[in-house]
Design a protein around this motif. Structure first.
Motif, short mmCIF file in Angstrom:
data_model
loop_
_atom_site.label_atom_id
_atom_site.label_comp_id
_atom_site.label_asym_id
_atom_site.label_seq_id
_atom_site.Cartn_x
_atom_site.Cartn_y
_atom_site.Cartn_z
N GLU A 1 1.68 56.16 -56.10
CA GLU A 1 2.92 56.84 -56.47
C GLU A 1 3.01 58.21 -55.82
O GLU A 1 4.10 58.65 -55.43
CB GLU A 1 3.02 56.95 -57.99
CG GLU A 1 3.26 55.61 -58.67
CD GLU A 1 3.54 55.76 -60.15
OE1 GLU A 1 4.65 55.36 -60.58
OE2 GLU A 1 2.65 56.26 -60.87
N VAL B 1 5.37 49.27 -58.03
CA VAL B 1 5.92 49.71 -56.74
C VAL B 1 7.20 48.93 -56.42
O VAL B 1 8.17 49.50 -55.91
CB VAL B 1 4.87 49.53 -55.62
CG1 VAL B 1 5.49 49.78 -54.25
CG2 VAL B 1 3.70 50.48 -55.85
N HIS C 1 10.01 50.49 -58.43
CA HIS C 1 9.95 51.96 -58.48
C HIS C 1 11.27 52.56 -57.99
O HIS C 1 11.91 52.00 -57.09
CB HIS C 1 8.79 52.47 -57.62
CG HIS C 1 8.34 53.85 -57.94
ND1 HIS C 1 8.98 54.97 -57.48
CD2 HIS C 1 7.29 54.28 -58.69
CE1 HIS C 1 8.34 56.05 -57.92
NE2 HIS C 1 7.31 55.66 -58.65
#
Length: 425
Positions: A274, A324, A327
């Motif tokens: 991240e 992810v 995200h």
């Protein structure tokens, strides 16, 4: 489908290749071929011991150059001379760099042509060590390596694995040709903006296992070596991408030309991924532990005579691939991996839908395959467009082929793609 020719990343570059005397010298033949494919000229120097393992004829045929080996060859000295030989190159590469060659280099010895050109050169030097693990771990070798690093010599490897000697394993294997090639390209690549089909793209790669602590001594892990993830990171860098490699605990050398973020646990890996966002693409190749201990022991859990084993209460780890894929800073292309031991394709297709990624690279890691921790792989690329079956090949070749697909998905577009978009059949 016609396989694209390798990029001319080393066009016009001149290499002096010093080949040392070790069983790993056979790998240098493949390295020469790959260097020539990328436009480099390779002038070989062989030690006397090297000629016991590979023939000068084979080296000469692949390099299209005469092999130099004798310091006192008057004809050769009149023609070129070892001083000129050491200077008429952009980079000097030593592979395999034996313990003896490293010792000579560190102490300034020059009793044969190989050591003389290394002492006389004014060019950068890249060495790829290869030797028995006990020789690599010996304090004398450690001192020599430390001195050479201080002198500005660049290193690639050695790697961990099985040795040529029976029942020998450890750190000492010669880095694979593609890894050495990546190191050469990193040293000789353009000083300006990166070039290649993924120039200007930012990539995140996860690799290796995660270790989930039980107590200060024990942990939950798996048999992932990180070889496939590291190979993908290296291939992306060669294609011009700016690569952040988030790696769990591995024993292999980090690839050249990438930013490595070492982590241990799944939670640390997610935080590092991240932190590396935003990115254009993410390849989640790490074998992340699904579970961790709910409460890690502050001290070693002791075994009491006659008592039952201490229970381990497990909780689920964060799902890095799914996080992810959903995200707010989601990369345009997200590639996951599915390592399975049964129902490979159905499990991979279910994972693709469940995680929300674009592609899944699926492989069978059953014990009999030798894939987990090995040097070869056989994968299937699964996407919304269907399944593409790839033949068995080295993990470096899998990485190169995957990066070709990735580059194809970005060709003419800033968005991600599918296997269909990238020309899969």
């Amino acid at each position: 489908m016609v396989k694209p020719a390798p990029l001319q990343t080393l066009a016009g570059k001149r290499l002096l290749l010093v080949i040392g005397g070790g069983i790993a010298a056979y790998k240098v033949l493949d390295l020469i071929r790959r260097l020539r494919e990328r436009g480099a000229s390779v002038r070989p120097v062989m030690t006397a011991a090297a000629k016991e393992f590979v023939t000068p004829l084979a080296v000469s045929a692949l390099s299209n150059e005469s092999v130099h080996s004798d310091l006192f060859d008057l004809d050769r000295e009149n023609e070129i001379g070892h001083i000129r030989l050491s200077r008429e190159a952009d980079l000097v590469v030593v592979a395999p760099a034996t313990a003896n060659l490293l010792a000579k280099m560190a102490n300034g010895l020059a009793d044969d042509l190989a050591s003389a050109v290394l002492l006389a050169t004014d060019k950068p030097v890249l060495v790829a060590p290869a030797m028995n693990p006990f020789m690599w771990a010996n304090p004398a070798t450690a001192r020599n390596v430390e001195r050479l690093r201080a002198d500005g010599v660049h290193f690639i490897g050695p790697e961990a694995g099985e040795m040529a000697e029976r029942n020998e394993a450890g750190v000492g294997r010669l880095a694979e040709p593609m890894s050495i090639l990546a190191g050469i390209e990193a040293l000789l690549g353009p000083s300006g903006p990166l070039t290649g089909p993924l120039a200007g793209r930012r990539a995140i790669v996860t690799s290796g296992p995660t270790h989930e602590p039980i107590d200060p001594v024990r942990y939950i892990a798996n048999r992932s070596s990180g070889k496939q993830g590291h190979a993908i990171a290296a291939a992306l860098a060669r294609a011009g991408a700016e690569v952040t490699l988030v790696s769990g605990p591995v024993t292999i050398a980090p690839p050249a030309g990438v930013t490595v973020v070492p982590v241990e646990t799944a939670r640390e890996m997610l935080a590092a991924v991240e932190a590396a966002l935003p990115a254009d693409l993410a390849v989640m190749a790490a074998a992340v532990a699904d579970w961790r201990v709910a409460a890690e022991g502050a001290e070693k859990i002791k075994k009491a005579p006659g008592s039952e084993p201490a229970p381990l209460h497990l909780v689920e780890n964060p799902d890095i691939l799914a996080t992810v894929s959903r995200h707010p800073k989601r990369p345009s292309l997200v590639v996951g991996f599915a390592a399975e031991t049964q129902n490979l394709l159905s499990n991979a297709a279910a994972k693709l839908a469940r995680k929300g990624c674009d592609w899944i690279v699926a492989n069978d890691v059953s014990p009999g395959t030798g894939i987990m921790g090995g040097d070869r792989n056989r994968v299937h690329l699964v996407s919304a467009a269907g399944v593409e079956d790839w033949p068995e090949m080295s993990k470096d070749e899998v990485a190169a082929r995957l990066v070709q697909r990735i580059a194809g998905s970005f060709s003419g577009s800033l968005g991600g793609g599918t296997a269909e978009d990238s020309g899969a059949q």
